[in-house]
Design a protein around this motif. Structure first.
Motif, PDB file in Angstrom:
ATOM      1  N   UNK A  30      44.344  86.612  51.259  1.00 33.99           N
ATOM      2  CA  UNK A  30      45.260  87.187  49.884  1.00 33.99           C
ATOM      3  C   UNK A  30      46.470  86.204  49.574  1.00 33.99           C
ATOM      4  N   UNK A  31      46.285  86.010  48.246  1.00 35.75           N
ATOM      5  CA  UNK A  31      47.611  85.008  47.710  1.00 35.75           C
ATOM      6  C   UNK A  31      48.542  85.782  46.956  1.00 35.75           C
ATOM      7  N   UNK A  32      49.798  85.729  47.443  1.00 38.01           N
ATOM      8  CA  UNK A  32      50.877  86.321  46.807  1.00 38.01           C
ATOM      9  C   UNK A  32      51.453  85.559  45.910  1.00 38.01           C
ATOM     10  N   UNK A  33      52.063  86.139  44.726  1.00 37.88           N
ATOM     11  CA  UNK A  33      52.711  85.254  43.656  1.00 37.88           C
ATOM     12  C   UNK A  33      53.288  86.234  42.801  1.00 37.88           C
ATOM     13  N   UNK A  34      53.857  85.569  42.068  1.00 38.07           N
ATOM     14  CA  UNK A  34      55.001  86.209  40.878  1.00 38.07           C
ATOM     15  C   UNK A  34      54.349  86.278  39.504  1.00 38.07           C
ATOM     16  N   UNK A  35      54.819  86.951  38.798  1.00 37.80           N
ATOM     17  CA  UNK A  35      54.397  87.055  37.130  1.00 37.80           C
ATOM     18  C   UNK A  35      54.002  85.800  36.463  1.00 37.80           C
ATOM     19  N   UNK A  36      55.113  84.890  36.727  1.00 38.89           N
ATOM     20  CA  UNK A  36      54.721  83.731  35.657  1.00 38.89           C
ATOM     21  C   UNK A  36      53.727  82.997  36.227  1.00 38.89           C
ATOM     22  N   UNK A  37      53.316  82.996  37.430  1.00 37.64           N
ATOM     23  CA  UNK A  37      52.215  81.952  38.157  1.00 37.64           C
ATOM     24  C   UNK A  37      51.046  82.603  38.181  1.00 37.64           C
ATOM     25  N   UNK A  82      39.815  84.561  47.234  1.00 35.15           N
ATOM     26  CA  UNK A  82      40.729  85.349  47.760  1.00 35.15           C
ATOM     27  C   UNK A  82      41.254  86.427  46.861  1.00 35.15           C
ATOM     28  N   UNK A  83      41.896  87.465  47.260  1.00 33.34           N
ATOM     29  CA  UNK A  83      42.463  88.462  46.440  1.00 33.34           C
ATOM     30  C   UNK A  83      43.818  87.825  46.126  1.00 33.34           C
ATOM     31  N   UNK A  84      44.281  88.363  44.811  1.00 30.25           N
ATOM     32  CA  UNK A  84      45.641  88.062  44.481  1.00 30.25           C
ATOM     33  C   UNK A  84      46.599  89.204  44.006  1.00 30.25           C
ATOM     34  N   UNK A  85      47.639  89.124  44.591  1.00 28.62           N
ATOM     35  CA  UNK A  85      48.643  90.250  44.666  1.00 28.62           C
ATOM     36  C   UNK A  85      49.922  89.648  43.696  1.00 28.62           C
ATOM     37  N   UNK A  86      49.935  90.205  42.872  1.00 25.04           N
ATOM     38  CA  UNK A  86      51.086  89.946  41.947  1.00 25.04           C
ATOM     39  C   UNK A  86      52.411  90.913  41.849  1.00 25.04           C
ATOM     40  N   UNK A  87      53.386  90.242  42.486  1.00 23.53           N
ATOM     41  CA  UNK A  87      54.535  91.153  42.885  1.00 23.53           C
ATOM     42  C   UNK A  87      55.361  91.394  41.523  1.00 23.53           C
ATOM     43  N   UNK A  88      56.333  92.249  41.613  1.00 22.54           N
ATOM     44  CA  UNK A  88      57.227  92.485  40.374  1.00 22.54           C
ATOM     45  C   UNK A  88      58.428  91.516  40.451  1.00 22.54           C
ATOM     46  N   UNK A  89      58.085  90.212  40.450  1.00 20.20           N
ATOM     47  CA  UNK A  89      59.269  89.037  40.303  1.00 20.20           C
ATOM     48  C   UNK A  89      58.627  88.159  39.295  1.00 20.20           C
ATOM     49  N   UNK A 102      59.626  84.786  39.200  1.00 17.73           N
ATOM     50  CA  UNK A 102      59.461  83.369  39.943  1.00 17.73           C
ATOM     51  C   UNK A 102      58.953  83.759  41.348  1.00 17.73           C
ATOM     52  N   UNK A 103      57.848  83.029  41.607  1.00 20.11           N
ATOM     53  CA  UNK A 103      57.066  83.253  42.922  1.00 20.11           C
ATOM     54  C   UNK A 103      58.011  82.887  44.161  1.00 20.11           C
ATOM     55  N   UNK A 104      58.691  81.697  43.759  1.00 24.18           N
ATOM     56  CA  UNK A 104      59.390  81.087  44.888  1.00 24.18           C
ATOM     57  C   UNK A 104      60.515  82.287  45.425  1.00 24.18           C
TER      58      UNK A 104
END
Length: 488
Positions: free
Chosen positions: A4-11, A23-30, A32-34
């Motif tokens: 799984x790869x976790x990231x933010x909306x912009x990326x 891999x699967x992608x998890x986009x969190x409710x933020x 900027x991923x950092x």
């Protein structure tokens, strides 16, 4: 293996493009991923039905994600700093251990480089050479060696000559060539060779056509004579042969192919066994194409004779960055069977040529080993340009155009004078203030120290200093000069 790869909306878009279906992608409710935190990630993952073996979080995250790994019973790693590098990182999952302290891209850079260096060492160890100078292999399957000329070595003082030789060796020179000036005496040559012997263990060559200077160098135990042609073969070839010393043979004036062959035959007849041929590389604008054809013909007709390639003949006579010129010429040199790459590193514009040629030679032997072009090897000569471009910002409709502010006033705590001081290790930034002088390798370190010492009090002064310190650091990295307030 479930990844799984976790990231933010912009990326999100870049991440999905890089990951594809690996891999699967998890986009969190933020945005900027950092800014992803361990608590936010854990909270979101508990909602997921699927269990993962490996989770990558953005490489610029700073939280302690080991808590996530412990609670979920999986491995959590820092991914690359930039989303477009994910495709390269995912290829190595299962093959190497990633980290929660070091971004994956930095680990892979080290891994790829280590693999390249280990391969180079193995190739050199196992290579069968055509000849050797001391412990240095020449020709055959070995890496092309870099010969660095100390221009006018016979006219330099002991300290300067010693320092230059040590510097060249540190930069990667495999052989040191001592250039004899037109006014050099035999005693000057003997002194230069003795000094070279005292400060180095690499092979030493003498660079002259004068028989009496060659004899002086032979008396001091020089390893290589550069050069022999019809003007001096009858005088000194027998002595070179008796000394068991290698010799570079060149054509006579005009650089005719037949002249080179005739001189090679004469050197062999005199009993010289270790011969290196120099068909002579002509500068751009003075017949470089014809000289490359001459090299190619020689290698085709005499494949077992090692070849000398005078890269400096070109780099010194073109106003272009030496990195690309050296890399290209090194590729040509490899094609025509060269064993020695010669450079004087004499002018400012060619500073760094020794290390550039050393790296280029390593790239060529790695490419040959892998049967590939000299790219994606783990080592490279990319200095100003890049293989992959980072995503750029789109300028929003509503924005403010920047304007220069000319109303600054002197900082009450006093001004700074910024400069650089270079050495073989790259050099340092020097920031001089009336209360202290701060020295460091990075702009950030110097600026942090200035702030910690309370040597600055105005925001505009801090902004100015940050810009100048960064310019100084860039100048050091590129090997350029720096002057405060001037463009770089």
């Amino acid at each position: 293996m479930e990844i799984l790869v976790a990231t933010g909306k912009l990326a999100e878009e870049t991440v999905r493009f890089s990951v594809v279906d690996n891999a699967d992608v998890l986009v969190l409710d933020i945005e900027v991923a950092a800014f992803l935190t361990p608590h936010r990630l854990l909270s979101e993952l508990k909602k997921q039905q699927k269990k993962y073996d490996v989770i990558f979080v953005p490489g610029l995250c700073s939280g302690d994600f080991s808590l996530v790994a412990e609670e979920l019973g999986c491995k959590v790693y820092l991914g690359p700093k930039h989303a477009y590098d994910l495709s390269s990182v995912l290829r190595f999952v299962g093959e190497m251990e990633f980290s929660l302290e070091v971004p994956a891209c930095e680990l892979l850079t080290d891994v790829w480089r280590d693999i390249a260096l280990e391969t180079l060492a193995e190739i050199e160890k196992d290579a069968e050479s055509i000849m050797t100078l001391g412990d240095v292999k020449l020709g055959g399957g070995s890496r092309m060696k870099v010969m660095a000329e100390v221009v006018d070595a016979t006219g330099l003082g002991e300290a300067e000559l010693s320092g230059r030789i040590a510097s060249f060796i540190k930069k990667g020179a495999d052989i040191i060539d001592l250039g004899a000036s037109l006014t050099a005496s035999p005693d000057d040559v003997r002194r230069a060779v003795r000094i070279a012997r005292e400060v180095s263990t690499v092979p030493i060559s003498i660079d002259t056509l004068e028989p009496e200077l060659i004899r002086a160098a032979l008396e001091e135990g020089v390893d290589l004579v550069l050069s022999l042609n019809s003007s001096n073969i009858d005088d000194v070839a027998g002595e070179v042969a008796d000394a068991g010393v290698a010799a570079v043979v060149i054509p006579d004036a005009g650089n005719e192919f037949e002249s080179l062959v005739a001189n090679l035959d004469a050197a062999r007849s005199a009993g010289i066994n270790n011969i290196i041929a120099d068909p002579v590389l002509d500068p751009i604008g003075h017949g470089i194409t014809g000289s490359i054809v001459r090299y190619s013909r020689f290698h085709e007709e005499y494949p077992d004779v090692p070849v000398f390639f005078g890269v400096g003949n070109v780099t010194e006579l073109i106003d272009a960055d030496s990195v690309g010129v050296n890399a290209t010429l090194c590729g040509i040199a490899a094609d025509v069977g060269s064993c020695i790459l010669f450079t004087p590193e004499f002018s400012e514009k060619t500073r760094g040529s020794i290390s550039e040629l050393n790296t280029a030679a390593s790239m060529m032997i790695l490419a040959k080993e892998r049967g590939s072009s000299p790219k994606d090897l783990g080592i490279d000569l990319l200095r100003l340009k890049e293989k992959r471009r980072r995503p750029e910002f789109e300028v929003p409709e509503k924005h403010v155009m920047a304007q220069k502010f000319a109303g600054w006033t002197l900082d009450p705590l006093g001004p700074f004078r910024i400069g650089i001081s270079t050495n073989d290790d790259g050099g340092v930034i020097v920031a001089q203030h009336e209360k202290a002088t701060i020295v460091g390798r990075s702009a950030r370190d110097v600026m942090d120290t200035i702030m910690r010492m309370d040597l600055i009090s105005k925001v505009d002064h801090a902004s100015y200093l940050g810009c100048e310190l960064e310019k100084a650091e860039i100048a050091l990295r590129l090997g350029r000069s720096y002057s405060q307030d001037d463009d770089i």
